[in-house]
Design a protein around this motif. Sequence first.
Motif, mmCIF file in Angstrom:
data_model
loop_
_atom_site.group_PDB
_atom_site.id
_atom_site.type_symbol
_atom_site.label_atom_id
_atom_site.label_comp_id
_atom_site.label_asym_id
_atom_site.label_seq_id
_atom_site.Cartn_x
_atom_site.Cartn_y
_atom_site.Cartn_z
ATOM 1 N N LYS A 1 70.532 37.253 47.749
ATOM 2 C CA LYS A 1 70.859 35.633 47.895
ATOM 3 C C LYS A 1 72.773 35.922 48.925
ATOM 4 O O LYS A 1 72.479 34.873 49.780
ATOM 5 N N THR A 2 73.484 35.804 47.537
ATOM 6 C CA THR A 2 74.608 35.757 47.974
ATOM 7 C C THR A 2 75.231 36.289 49.249
ATOM 8 O O THR A 2 75.157 36.077 50.615
ATOM 9 N N GLN B 1 75.733 36.783 56.293
ATOM 10 C CA GLN B 1 76.097 37.771 56.787
ATOM 11 C C GLN B 1 75.783 36.424 57.776
ATOM 12 O O GLN B 1 75.340 35.324 58.080
ATOM 13 N N ARG B 2 76.443 37.309 59.494
ATOM 14 C CA ARG B 2 76.325 36.101 60.588
ATOM 15 C C ARG B 2 75.318 36.470 61.524
ATOM 16 O O ARG B 2 74.642 37.729 61.517
ATOM 17 N N SER B 3 75.025 35.621 62.481
ATOM 18 C CA SER B 3 73.905 36.501 63.392
ATOM 19 C C SER B 3 75.022 37.348 64.200
ATOM 20 O O SER B 3 75.801 37.625 64.833
ATOM 21 N N VAL C 1 73.830 26.953 51.218
ATOM 22 C CA VAL C 1 74.890 28.078 51.995
ATOM 23 C C VAL C 1 75.876 27.701 52.678
ATOM 24 O O VAL C 1 77.088 28.359 52.676
ATOM 25 N N VAL C 2 76.169 26.071 52.229
ATOM 26 C CA VAL C 2 77.493 25.779 52.393
ATOM 27 C C VAL C 2 78.128 25.659 51.723
ATOM 28 O O VAL C 2 79.506 27.103 51.794
ATOM 29 N N LYS D 1 69.160 30.452 55.406
ATOM 30 C CA LYS D 1 69.134 32.017 54.740
ATOM 31 C C LYS D 1 69.243 31.458 52.657
ATOM 32 O O LYS D 1 69.545 31.146 52.439
ATOM 33 N N GLY D 2 68.094 32.856 52.861
ATOM 34 C CA GLY D 2 68.706 32.946 51.276
ATOM 35 C C GLY D 2 67.623 32.334 50.110
ATOM 36 O O GLY D 2 67.564 32.593 48.652
ATOM 37 N N ALA D 3 66.353 30.954 51.855
ATOM 38 C CA ALA D 3 66.316 30.019 50.074
ATOM 39 C C ALA D 3 64.535 30.458 49.347
ATOM 40 O O ALA D 3 64.526 30.333 48.312
ATOM 41 N N GLY D 4 64.810 32.018 49.967
ATOM 42 C CA GLY D 4 63.030 32.855 49.101
ATOM 43 C C GLY D 4 63.233 33.181 48.126
ATOM 44 O O GLY D 4 63.668 33.104 47.177
ATOM 45 N N CYS D 5 64.915 33.837 48.420
ATOM 46 C CA CYS D 5 65.273 34.818 46.979
ATOM 47 C C CYS D 5 65.801 33.352 45.241
ATOM 48 O O CYS D 5 65.736 33.730 44.575
#
Length: 365
Positions: A67-68, A73-75, A288-289, A326-330
Motif C-alpha cells: 500500500k505504501t 509512486q508517481r504517474s 495518501v496525503v 491509490k492503495g485503497a484496496g490494500c
Amino acid sequence: MFMLRKSSLSYFVTCHPGPSETLIPEAFLTLKFSMSQQQISLPAKLINGGIAGIVGVTCVFPIDLAKTRLQNQRSGQQVYKNMMDCLVKTVRSEGFFGMYRGAAVNLTLVTPEKAIKLAANDFFRHYLSNNGKGLTVFKEMLAGCGAGMCQVVITTPMEMLKIQLQDAGRLAAQQRVPAGMACAKLSGTSAVLSRSYTAGLAPSVSTVSATRLAQELLHTQGLRGLYKGLGATLMRDVPFSIVYFPLFANFNRLGQPSPTENSPFYWSFISGCVAGSTAAVAVNPCDVVKTRLQSLGKGANEETYNGVVDCISKLMQKEGPSAFLKGAGCRALVIAPLFGIAQVMYFVGVGEFILDSIPFGLYSP
C-alpha cells in the motif's frame, strides 16, 4: 482500598468481616464495584490491544508495505502495477523478509496505539452516556473523534518511521531502472536516508533502521521531525474513528441474541472487518496525503510538498483525482482483519482471562 479484580467487592467483604459490613450502603457497594471494573479495564485493554496488534500486524504487514509503495509512486514512474506485482518484485529483490521492512516499528508501538484507541473510545462513550443509557449516533461519533485525536500521539511517529523503511525498496528499485528511463535522485532531507538509498542495491536498504532514522530526525529537526505530518494524520485518524466506532457498535448490535447478551465472537470479527474496511476506504485520500507528506526520500522528478493544502493541490494537478484512491484496496485488506482481530480479543476478554490467571498478590496494588 480498591482492588483491581472484577471480584473485588466480594473480596473486600469477605476479608473484612464484622458488624460494619451490614451497614455498608448499597450505593457505595455499587460505586465500589463500578470503580474496580474501570480499574481493571486499562491493563486488560493493554493486553487485548497488544495481542491483537501483534497478531494482526504479522498477518497483514506485507499488504501494508505494498500500500505504501503504491501510494508513493508517481504517474509515469510506476515500478509496480498492482499489489501482487509489488509483493512478487519485493520478494525477488529483497527476499521474503523484505515484505516486513518496518514491521519492527509497528510491532513495538502497536500495543500502546491500539490500547489508547480502544480505551479512549470507551472512556468517551462512558463520559457521554446518560445514566447507562445507549448513545445516540452523534455521541458515538464524538467518542470516536476523541479516540482518534488521542491515538495520534503514538501513530504519527510510528507511521513516520515505518514509511521510510517501507519505501526504501521502491526507491532502490527506481535506481535499478535501465538508462534512458527516469533515474532516481534523492533529496537531501535526511543524511541517513541519502547515504542508505543512493547505493541503489537492495542489500543496502537493510542498513536503514528505525533507530538510526529516529536519531537523525531528532538530531536535525528535533521532536517535530518525528511528528511531521501530524495534521494529515489527524485528518485521517479522526474521520476514521468517527466512521469506524459507531458503525461497528451498531453492526455488532445486530448479532446480539438479546439486549443483555454479547454478540458471538465471529460476529464481532465480521463487524470489525466490515466497519474497518469501510472506514479505511472512506479516508484513503487522507492516507495518501499523509504518506506523501511523511516520505523523506524522493526519486527523480518527485515533488516535495509544503503542507496538506499544497499536497492536495499538486496531486490534483499532476495525477488527477484517481491518485487519492491509490492503495485503497490494500488498505481495506489491511484494516479489515486488523480491527476484526482486535475486536475479537476485546470482546472475548483475553486480557481479563490473563489477569484472572495471575496470582492475586502479584496483581493487587
